[in-house]
Design a protein around this motif. Structure first.
Motif, PDB file in Angstrom:
ATOM      1  N   ALA A 175       0.831  -1.213   0.000  1.00  0.00           N
ATOM      2  CA  ALA A 175       0.000   0.000   0.000  1.00  0.00           C
ATOM      3  C   ALA A 175       0.862   1.258   0.000  1.00  0.00           C
ATOM      4  CB  ALA A 175      -0.925  -0.005   1.207  1.00  0.00           C
ATOM      5  N   ASP A 176       0.309   2.336  -0.548  1.00  0.00           N
ATOM      6  CA  ASP A 176       0.994   3.627  -0.548  1.00  0.00           C
ATOM      7  C   ASP A 176       0.699   4.425   0.717  1.00  0.00           C
ATOM      8  OD1 ASP A 176       2.098   3.584  -3.326  1.00  0.00           O
ATOM      9  OD2 ASP A 176      -0.035   3.350  -3.790  1.00  0.00           O
ATOM     10  N   PHE A 177      -0.398   4.113   1.331  1.00  0.00           N
ATOM     11  CA  PHE A 177      -0.860   4.872   2.489  1.00  0.00           C
ATOM     12  C   PHE A 177      -1.474   3.871   3.459  1.00  0.00           C
ATOM     13  CE2 PHE A 177      -3.995   7.856   4.434  1.00  0.00           C
ATOM     14  CZ  PHE A 177      -3.147   8.890   4.769  1.00  0.00           C
ATOM     15  N   VAL A 178      -0.928   3.778   4.666  1.00  0.00           N
ATOM     16  CA  VAL A 178      -1.387   2.789   5.644  1.00  0.00           C
ATOM     17  C   VAL A 178      -1.723   3.510   6.939  1.00  0.00           C
ATOM     18  CG1 VAL A 178      -0.755   0.720   6.959  1.00  0.00           C
ATOM     19  CG2 VAL A 178       0.141   1.043   4.640  1.00  0.00           C
ATOM     20  N   VAL A 179      -2.940   3.273   7.450  1.00  0.00           N
ATOM     21  CA  VAL A 179      -3.339   3.845   8.732  1.00  0.00           C
ATOM     22  C   VAL A 179      -3.656   2.684   9.666  1.00  0.00           C
ATOM     23  CG1 VAL A 179      -4.951   5.353   9.947  1.00  0.00           C
ATOM     24  CG2 VAL A 179      -4.296   5.882   7.591  1.00  0.00           C
ATOM     25  N   THR A 180      -2.828   2.540  10.706  1.00  0.00           N
ATOM     26  CA  THR A 180      -3.029   1.438  11.657  1.00  0.00           C
ATOM     27  C   THR A 180      -3.534   1.928  13.016  1.00  0.00           C
ATOM     28  OG1 THR A 180      -0.711   1.557  12.332  1.00  0.00           O
ATOM     29  CG2 THR A 180      -1.267  -0.002  10.583  1.00  0.00           C
ATOM     30  N   GLY A 181      -3.588   3.206  13.216  1.00  0.00           N
ATOM     31  CA  GLY A 181      -4.075   3.749  14.476  1.00  0.00           C
ATOM     32  C   GLY A 181      -4.062   5.262  14.408  1.00  0.00           C
ATOM     33  N   PRO A 182      -4.748   5.894  15.349  1.00  0.00           N
ATOM     34  CA  PRO A 182      -5.633   5.315  16.360  1.00  0.00           C
ATOM     35  C   PRO A 182      -6.868   4.690  15.713  1.00  0.00           C
ATOM     36  CG  PRO A 182      -5.885   7.694  16.315  1.00  0.00           C
ATOM     37  CD  PRO A 182      -4.752   7.367  15.379  1.00  0.00           C
ATOM     38  N   PRO A 183      -7.660   3.921  16.493  1.00  0.00           N
ATOM     39  CA  PRO A 183      -8.807   3.210  15.920  1.00  0.00           C
ATOM     40  C   PRO A 183      -9.776   4.098  15.141  1.00  0.00           C
ATOM     41  CG  PRO A 183      -8.415   2.472  18.166  1.00  0.00           C
ATOM     42  CD  PRO A 183      -7.482   3.636  17.921  1.00  0.00           C
ATOM     43  N   GLU A 184      -9.951   5.347  15.565  1.00  0.00           N
ATOM     44  CA  GLU A 184     -10.881   6.251  14.879  1.00  0.00           C
ATOM     45  C   GLU A 184     -10.434   6.551  13.444  1.00  0.00           C
ATOM     46  OE1 GLU A 184     -11.196   6.535  19.163  1.00  0.00           O
ATOM     47  OE2 GLU A 184      -9.477   6.903  17.864  1.00  0.00           O
ATOM     48  N   LEU A 185      -9.125   6.431  13.198  1.00  0.00           N
ATOM     49  CA  LEU A 185      -8.609   6.633  11.840  1.00  0.00           C
ATOM     50  C   LEU A 185      -8.435   5.309  11.111  1.00  0.00           C
ATOM     51  CD1 LEU A 185      -6.007   9.512  12.316  1.00  0.00           C
ATOM     52  CD2 LEU A 185      -8.369   9.639  11.521  1.00  0.00           C
ATOM     53  N   LYS A 186      -7.904   4.300  11.799  1.00  0.00           N
ATOM     54  CA  LYS A 186      -7.758   2.979  11.170  1.00  0.00           C
ATOM     55  C   LYS A 186      -9.116   2.490  10.663  1.00  0.00           C
ATOM     56  CE  LYS A 186      -6.666  -1.874  11.967  1.00  0.00           C
ATOM     57  NZ  LYS A 186      -6.259  -2.911  12.913  1.00  0.00           N
ATOM     58  N   HIS A 187     -10.155   2.701  11.479  1.00  0.00           N
ATOM     59  CA  HIS A 187     -11.503   2.257  11.125  1.00  0.00           C
ATOM     60  C   HIS A 187     -12.388   3.432  10.699  1.00  0.00           C
ATOM     61  CE1 HIS A 187     -10.621  -1.771  12.506  1.00  0.00           C
ATOM     62  NE2 HIS A 187     -10.210  -1.301  13.655  1.00  0.00           N
ATOM     63  N   ALA A 188     -11.796   4.398  10.004  1.00  0.00           N
ATOM     64  CA  ALA A 188     -12.569   5.562   9.551  1.00  0.00           C
ATOM     65  C   ALA A 188     -13.726   5.104   8.668  1.00  0.00           C
ATOM     66  CB  ALA A 188     -11.669   6.517   8.775  1.00  0.00           C
ATOM     67  N   PRO A 189     -14.956   5.526   8.994  1.00  0.00           N
ATOM     68  CA  PRO A 189     -16.094   5.170   8.149  1.00  0.00           C
ATOM     69  C   PRO A 189     -16.075   5.961   6.846  1.00  0.00           C
ATOM     70  CG  PRO A 189     -16.808   6.591   9.939  1.00  0.00           C
ATOM     71  CD  PRO A 189     -15.357   6.306  10.168  1.00  0.00           C
ATOM     72  N   VAL A 190     -16.971   5.613   5.958  1.00  0.00           N
ATOM     73  CA  VAL A 190     -17.005   6.203   4.621  1.00  0.00           C
ATOM     74  C   VAL A 190     -17.058   7.730   4.676  1.00  0.00           C
ATOM     75  CG1 VAL A 190     -18.433   6.451   2.546  1.00  0.00           C
ATOM     76  CG2 VAL A 190     -17.976   4.174   3.478  1.00  0.00           C
ATOM     77  N   ARG A 191     -17.943   8.295   5.484  1.00  0.00           N
ATOM     78  CA  ARG A 191     -18.073   9.756   5.470  1.00  0.00           C
ATOM     79  C   ARG A 191     -16.834  10.446   6.037  1.00  0.00           C
ATOM     80  NH1 ARG A 191     -21.425   7.661   9.085  1.00  0.00           N
ATOM     81  NH2 ARG A 191     -21.413   8.385  11.231  1.00  0.00           N
ATOM     82  N   ARG A 192     -16.141   9.842   7.024  1.00  0.00           N
ATOM     83  CA  ARG A 192     -14.910  10.446   7.552  1.00  0.00           C
ATOM     84  C   ARG A 192     -13.789  10.325   6.520  1.00  0.00           C
ATOM     85  NH1 ARG A 192     -13.645   7.825  12.737  1.00  0.00           N
ATOM     86  NH2 ARG A 192     -15.513   8.936  13.372  1.00  0.00           N
ATOM     87  N   TYR A 193     -13.712   9.165   5.874  1.00  0.00           N
ATOM     88  CA  TYR A 193     -12.709   9.000   4.814  1.00  0.00           C
ATOM     89  C   TYR A 193     -12.939  10.042   3.717  1.00  0.00           C
ATOM     90  CZ  TYR A 193     -10.389   7.443   0.666  1.00  0.00           C
ATOM     91  OH  TYR A 193      -9.616   7.433  -0.466  1.00  0.00           O
ATOM     92  N   ASP A 194     -14.192  10.192   3.294  1.00  0.00           N
ATOM     93  CA  ASP A 194     -14.516  11.119   2.206  1.00  0.00           C
ATOM     94  C   ASP A 194     -14.187  12.553   2.595  1.00  0.00           C
ATOM     95  OD1 ASP A 194     -15.645  11.611  -0.419  1.00  0.00           O
ATOM     96  OD2 ASP A 194     -17.335  12.528   0.629  1.00  0.00           O
ATOM     97  N   ARG A 195     -14.507  12.923   3.809  1.00  0.00           N
ATOM     98  CA  ARG A 195     -14.308  14.310   4.241  1.00  0.00           C
ATOM     99  C   ARG A 195     -12.836  14.677   4.358  1.00  0.00           C
ATOM    100  NH1 ARG A 195     -16.265  17.025   9.919  1.00  0.00           N
ATOM    101  NH2 ARG A 195     -15.536  19.099   9.462  1.00  0.00           N
TER     102      ARG A 195
END
Length: 197
Positions: A30-50
């Motif tokens: 991957a070019d971009f990896v987010v493993t933490g904190p959980p709020e970012l690792k598990h960002a939902p669709v609307r948070r990812y989009d925003r």
């Protein structure tokens, strides 16, 4: 969360859908990896989009397709129930060690939810912003062959998964009354799963 820039693909990590195994197998690719904190690792669709999608739009005039995995809702709750019964959760408000699965699901249906059952919602994970984009590729957790095939084709690589984050074995008995009540009250969760590939 994993982003593959060249392939224009973002793999969002719905909790309790095997995302850790995919992270381990694909992080180096991957070019971009987010493993933490959980709020970012598990960002939902609307948070990812925003936040994240906006970076790609503004800096590179690029749009990532979003993929994610959804699990059958009662099975998903069963995974949370087992996960929260681990030894390291004993004495914690999240612990389900001394609860039955039926108690856990009953707790999930309360408003507000008790801490031990406050595990979020898969249908809410996929909610979009008013002007945002939704997930392009949503796979059912039980269709691992389709997930692997899609990723191997898209990333042009062989993928070997290892079992990770394995929870303790627990009895997942659910009374017919509780199951019926859950299916009626959380029809949106069932619809979210039914709509997936």
């Amino acid at each position: 969360m994993l982003v593959f820039y060249k392939e224009r693909l973002a793999f969002l990590a719905v909790p309790k859908t095997g995302s850790t195994a995919y992270h381990t197998a694909l992080s180096a690719r991957a070019d971009f990896v987010v493993t933490g904190p959980p709020e970012l690792k598990h960002a939902p669709v609307r948070r990812y989009d925003r936040f994240f999608q906006n970076i790609f739009r503004k800096m590179y005039d690029a749009e990532m397709e979003i993929m994610a995995v959804v699990r059958e809702p009662i099975d998903w709750l069963g995974s949370w129930y087992k996960y929260r019964s681990r030894d390291d959760r004993i004495g914690h408000p999240h612990s389900t060690r001394d609860l039955s699965f039926d108690d856990f699901v009953q707790g999930y249906m309360q408003n507000p939810r008790p801490e031990f059952a406050d595990v979020g919602s898969q249908s809410q994970f996929f909610r979009t912003r008013n002007n945002g984009f939704g997930a392009t590729h949503v796979f059912k957790y039980e269709n691992q062959d389709k997930i692997l095939s899609f990723l191997q084709d898209r990333l042009n690589m062989e993928i070997t998964l290892q079992r990770e984050n394995v929870s303790p074995k627990r009895d997942l008995f659910l009374s017919p009354e509780t199951e019926k009540k859950f299916r009626k009250r959380h029809a949106d969760e069932l619809s979210c799963h039914n709509a997936a590939l």
